[in-house]
Design a protein around this motif. Sequence first.
Motif, PDB file in Angstrom:
ATOM      1  N   ALA A 204      69.692  24.345  70.927  1.00  0.00           N
ATOM      2  CA  ALA A 204      68.811  25.465  71.235  1.00  0.00           C
ATOM      3  C   ALA A 204      69.247  26.755  70.549  1.00  0.00           C
ATOM      4  O   ALA A 204      68.407  27.589  70.185  1.00  0.00           O
ATOM      5  CB  ALA A 204      68.739  25.677  72.745  1.00  0.00           C
ATOM      6  N   ASP A 205      70.559  26.944  70.360  1.00  0.00           N
ATOM      7  CA  ASP A 205      71.061  28.203  69.805  1.00  0.00           C
ATOM      8  C   ASP A 205      71.207  28.173  68.287  1.00  0.00           C
ATOM      9  O   ASP A 205      71.676  29.156  67.692  1.00  0.00           O
ATOM     10  CB  ASP A 205      72.420  28.547  70.437  1.00  0.00           C
ATOM     11  N   VAL A 206      70.834  27.061  67.655  1.00  0.00           N
ATOM     12  CA  VAL A 206      70.964  26.958  66.195  1.00  0.00           C
ATOM     13  C   VAL A 206      69.616  27.276  65.556  1.00  0.00           C
ATOM     14  O   VAL A 206      68.620  26.617  65.876  1.00  0.00           O
ATOM     15  CB  VAL A 206      71.423  25.544  65.783  1.00  0.00           C
TER      16      VAL A 206
ATOM     17  N   LEU B 142      67.768  22.719  59.107  1.00  0.00           N
ATOM     18  CA  LEU B 142      67.245  22.094  57.895  1.00  0.00           C
ATOM     19  C   LEU B 142      68.311  22.044  56.799  1.00  0.00           C
ATOM     20  O   LEU B 142      68.455  21.041  56.099  1.00  0.00           O
ATOM     21  CB  LEU B 142      66.020  22.869  57.406  1.00  0.00           C
ATOM     22  N   SER B 143      69.065  23.124  56.651  1.00  0.00           N
ATOM     23  CA  SER B 143      70.132  23.138  55.644  1.00  0.00           C
ATOM     24  C   SER B 143      71.206  22.111  55.978  1.00  0.00           C
ATOM     25  O   SER B 143      71.715  21.409  55.098  1.00  0.00           O
ATOM     26  CB  SER B 143      70.748  24.539  55.562  1.00  0.00           C
TER      27      SER B 143
ATOM     28  N   ASN C 168      77.018  22.862  60.857  1.00  0.00           N
ATOM     29  CA  ASN C 168      76.598  24.241  61.050  1.00  0.00           C
ATOM     30  C   ASN C 168      77.758  25.152  61.444  1.00  0.00           C
ATOM     31  O   ASN C 168      77.807  26.315  61.017  1.00  0.00           O
ATOM     32  CB  ASN C 168      75.512  24.296  62.136  1.00  0.00           C
ATOM     33  N   GLN C 169      78.693  24.636  62.248  1.00  0.00           N
ATOM     34  CA  GLN C 169      79.808  25.464  62.717  1.00  0.00           C
ATOM     35  C   GLN C 169      81.060  24.594  62.834  1.00  0.00           C
ATOM     36  O   GLN C 169      81.491  24.250  63.934  1.00  0.00           O
ATOM     37  CB  GLN C 169      79.458  26.090  64.072  1.00  0.00           C
TER      38      GLN C 169
ATOM     39  N   CYS D 141      83.990  21.441  55.504  1.00  0.00           N
ATOM     40  CA  CYS D 141      82.992  20.585  56.164  1.00  0.00           C
ATOM     41  C   CYS D 141      81.744  21.362  56.562  1.00  0.00           C
ATOM     42  O   CYS D 141      80.894  20.815  57.279  1.00  0.00           O
ATOM     43  CB  CYS D 141      83.608  19.935  57.408  1.00  0.00           C
ATOM     44  N   SER D 142      81.624  22.585  56.119  1.00  0.00           N
ATOM     45  CA  SER D 142      80.450  23.385  56.473  1.00  0.00           C
ATOM     46  C   SER D 142      79.255  23.021  55.606  1.00  0.00           C
ATOM     47  O   SER D 142      79.396  22.402  54.537  1.00  0.00           O
ATOM     48  CB  SER D 142      80.751  24.882  56.322  1.00  0.00           C
ATOM     49  N   THR D 143      78.081  23.411  56.054  1.00  0.00           N
ATOM     50  CA  THR D 143      76.850  23.116  55.315  1.00  0.00           C
ATOM     51  C   THR D 143      76.909  23.658  53.898  1.00  0.00           C
ATOM     52  O   THR D 143      76.610  22.939  52.926  1.00  0.00           O
ATOM     53  CB  THR D 143      75.646  23.731  56.055  1.00  0.00           C
ATOM     54  N   ASP D 144      77.286  24.926  53.758  1.00  0.00           N
ATOM     55  CA  ASP D 144      77.297  25.552  52.430  1.00  0.00           C
ATOM     56  C   ASP D 144      78.296  24.881  51.496  1.00  0.00           C
ATOM     57  O   ASP D 144      78.000  24.666  50.309  1.00  0.00           O
ATOM     58  CB  ASP D 144      77.622  27.051  52.564  1.00  0.00           C
TER      59      ASP D 144
END
Length: 568
Positions: free
Chosen positions: A171-173, A179-180, A449-450, A460-463
């Motif tokens: 809910a908080d994302v 999507l990323s 995401n985090q 290990c992050s999305t970016d």
Amino acid sequence: LKQLSGSRRVESCIPCLRHNAIRMLERERSRTPAPAPPRAAGVALDAVAMGEHGAFWGFKAARTAANFGFGAAKTALRATADRTERGIGPNPLASVFRVAEDAICAAHVVTNVSQDVAQAATRASLQTARSGLEATGATEGQLLRMAMGEEAADSVMVVLKMVQQFCAPLADVPFHRLLSAASAWTAAQQAAMKESERLGPAPVMMTLPDNSERWLRFAAATFSATFMAGLLDGVSIAPALRARQAAAQGGGTAELALASAAVQGRVSVLAFEQRGANDFVPGYMVAVDHEVGCVVVALRGTSSASDALVDLVCEPTTIELGGVAGQAHGGMWRAAQRLAEPLAELVKQGIAQLQEQEGVDRRRTVILCGHSLGAGVASLIGALWRDQAMIPARADVQCLAFACPQVLDAGFALALCNHTTSIVLGDDLVPRLSLRTVQDLREALLRLNQPQAFGLPESCSTDSVLELAGRGAASQAEVAQVHARLRAAGARADSGRLFPAGRIILLEEKNGRMLAREGSHEDVDELRVTPNMAVSHMPASYLQAVKAAVADVPVSVVMQTAGLGSFL
């Protein structure tokens, strides 16, 4: 009492009298069951629940509209003032615009505060009403029970609860971050698969079971309507023409469906159920196939809201087969239990018909087949038949499950290998879709995401994953390592995992040809996020893949013949 015995004596007895009265009352209450809350209270609780959801989305929409309106007004006034000042310098008109912008800012703040106060008051009022109704013993779902019946309503409530529990951590994302993260997870999955192909053993090639295309056409015929059954061969008028010809020859609904699905040869239909009389009973067809000399039981895939409910009641349930406890898909197991006995009786009639026609008492073959939901239920019916000896011993039951969902735990799924074959095409999502794999996907997205919140490094992050994937093959091993690290860090739960039944044959396109290779549970243990995950599930896609694999010709040749273009 005071007049007869004196006030002091009575007052000394009051505590004892009160204690005895309370004990008597408690004994009476324990013997008398509490009255059931009236249905009206449950309906009122449902209305309160709808009010809570409506208030949430209503206030959210109002806040979004207010922010947009005030923001547009402020932007317009600010731009006008800036343009005026750039043209002639500071002037009274620009000052008026600035004052108006400040007034709108103040109005915006007041509006937001008012909306927050109104939402808080509404939420408190609804919560008070909910608490009062729940205190009477009222439960949610009465409206659903009145509309759908007890069983279906209870199932829907279970599904809604599962959905709420699944969505709560997300809910908080922000949606764009999800999507990323999904794009990053797709890149990690692709890298892991390529590394596995590069470093793993050579694949074991397989041969599809005899008459696979024919059994798939029987499965398509269970969709009954000429249009739906005919879609197996793509968008064409040919199915309608075949059905029209069958109707001209006096054929009924079953014969029209078989003609639409291009099931050729002499077939005697014993039963054709387009819609079950009860919930958790998908459609089916039982027929004697005189061309092959066997009895065919075809189960229909998802084609109605009732069928979708069977799919969605996916919480694993404990079952027992052969004296061994295990787990199965809750909704499909319930459907299999309801259909196993009546279908077994129809199969016995079909076997008797074959023996009477041929005048020979010999071993007969019974084919169970289906696509998607139908495949899952068919495989479980086959397991029940064998476990409870519902089919004559001289009958050989074989199940061909196209796009079989995850229906059994690892032990039971492997135990069916001698009579059940699950065929999986490409990245088809359904054989990889279960409550557990969806939860795995959610956990992977949250960690991408985090990552720091889960004790993972920034790599290990999305970016970081997207940047690594953008470098191409040079960073493939690194991206695959991120995939393994995320799985080890909680993006894979060990308990409650289910798999397609029996042995698994994977159909994969390699260098323009469709290859059938031996699959394993590892191949379907993770939901693959790809552009083809839904298209690959369609019956038409399976038909073209089966034809290409059996004929050993390029996929393009089969697709040109069908006039469908590429389906992968």
